[in-house]
Each structure stands twice: as C-alpha cells, then as structure tokens.
Design an enzyme around this catalytic site. Sequence first.
Site, PDB file in Angstrom:
ATOM      1  N   GLY A  48      27.890  26.682  43.935  1.00  0.00           N
ATOM      2  CA  GLY A  48      27.630  27.348  43.311  1.00  0.00           C
ATOM      3  C   GLY A  48      27.613  27.141  41.850  1.00  0.00           C
ATOM      4  O   GLY A  48      27.627  28.201  40.485  1.00  0.00           O
ATOM      5  N   HIS A  49      27.818  26.201  41.450  1.00  0.00           N
ATOM      6  CA  HIS A  49      28.619  26.002  40.214  1.00  0.00           C
ATOM      7  C   HIS A  49      28.175  24.531  39.567  1.00  0.00           C
ATOM      8  O   HIS A  49      29.301  24.278  39.754  1.00  0.00           O
ATOM      9  CB  HIS A  49      29.913  26.331  39.944  1.00  0.00           C
ATOM     10  CG  HIS A  49      30.606  26.543  38.597  1.00  0.00           C
ATOM     11  ND1 HIS A  49      31.215  25.586  37.284  1.00  0.00           N
ATOM     12  CD2 HIS A  49      31.289  27.838  37.730  1.00  0.00           C
ATOM     13  CE1 HIS A  49      31.517  25.565  36.360  1.00  0.00           C
ATOM     14  NE2 HIS A  49      31.683  27.613  36.250  1.00  0.00           N
ATOM     15  N   PHE A  50      27.370  23.932  38.951  1.00  0.00           N
ATOM     16  CA  PHE A  50      25.993  25.448  39.052  1.00  0.00           C
ATOM     17  C   PHE A  50      25.172  24.093  39.742  1.00  0.00           C
ATOM     18  O   PHE A  50      24.838  23.039  39.719  1.00  0.00           O
ATOM     19  CB  PHE A  50      25.406  25.051  37.968  1.00  0.00           C
ATOM     20  CG  PHE A  50      26.070  25.956  36.631  1.00  0.00           C
ATOM     21  CD1 PHE A  50      26.477  27.312  36.869  1.00  0.00           C
ATOM     22  CD2 PHE A  50      27.474  25.491  35.552  1.00  0.00           C
ATOM     23  CE1 PHE A  50      27.981  27.962  35.856  1.00  0.00           C
ATOM     24  CE2 PHE A  50      27.774  26.070  35.023  1.00  0.00           C
ATOM     25  CZ  PHE A  50      28.426  27.700  35.136  1.00  0.00           C
ATOM     26  N   ILE A  55      29.187  21.381  37.299  1.00  0.00           N
ATOM     27  CA  ILE A  55      30.096  21.482  36.241  1.00  0.00           C
ATOM     28  C   ILE A  55      32.086  21.308  37.262  1.00  0.00           C
ATOM     29  O   ILE A  55      31.427  23.119  37.481  1.00  0.00           O
ATOM     30  CB  ILE A  55      30.320  22.238  34.960  1.00  0.00           C
ATOM     31  CG1 ILE A  55      29.039  21.895  34.858  1.00  0.00           C
ATOM     32  CG2 ILE A  55      31.339  21.878  34.348  1.00  0.00           C
ATOM     33  CD1 ILE A  55      29.264  20.524  34.287  1.00  0.00           C
TER      34      ILE A  55
END
Length: 149
Positions: A48-50, A55
């Site tokens: 989920g990041h990203f 990152i």
Amino acid sequence: MIMDVIEIQKIIPHRYPFLLLDRVTQIKENESLIGYKNITIGDNVFQGHFPGHPIYPGVMILEGMAQAGGILAFKSMGNMTEEEAASKVVYFMSIDRAKFRAPVKPGDRLEYRISVIKNKGQIWVLDGKAYVDDVLVSEAELKAMIVDK
C-alpha cells in the site's frame, strides 16, 4: 560483535513483520552500533505504500533506528543474561528532530548507525542515522528507557 537475526530476536521482542533489523555488524558498548535491513519488494508495507511507486515509509525507518538503539542499550547494560533481557523491554519516550532526506526503495540496504549521546541509569539518548550506499536518508534523536515487563 556481529549479530544475526536469531541473536537479535534473543534481545528485542519484535517479530515478523515488525522486526526491522536483519543484522548487526558492529557494536561498541556505550558508544555505537551499526546494523542493517535489506529492503525488498516482498516487504508487506509495499502493498500500500505506494502501488506502482514503492517507497519505504519514514516511520518504518525510525522504528528500525529504535530497534537498533534498543540493541545498543541492552548490550551496554553490562553482562545482562538472555533471561534478564527477556524480562525487560525498551520503551521509546521521544523521537526528536526527525528528518527524511531521500527515498528508500526496494533493493536498498538500509544501514543504521546509532550512537550514544547520553546515558543515565535506564534512560538513553541516542543519535540515529540511516544510510543507503553511504548517502544519509534519515536522521533523528531518540530517547528510550529500559523497564521491567
């Protein structure tokens, strides 16, 4: 002193997926520690990041610094046995002057360099820096206390 992940887990309670230190490559008791985490696309945080632009989150870098700082504090407390260490835990009291200077991405080796600023009894003030390929990517001042569980 070199510590692998098995030795690290004997000192701090963190486990997958929240153990953020793969190896300690150097410890100078009451002075400094160097250790690292290999950042891989398989790390859960990248779901989920990203998506499409992975990152490594800054808060995870700070947590890795904190875990490395906990190892340094425990190892600097004299000849504490594994049993004594198992009865204690490191609580972080504050993180000050945190800065994020460059992104950390999958494939990076995130090196933590932690040094003691001050120690009084169970309280530790530490300078934490994180590097990728000798480039400073993050830094912070960490304050921690070792307490009984």
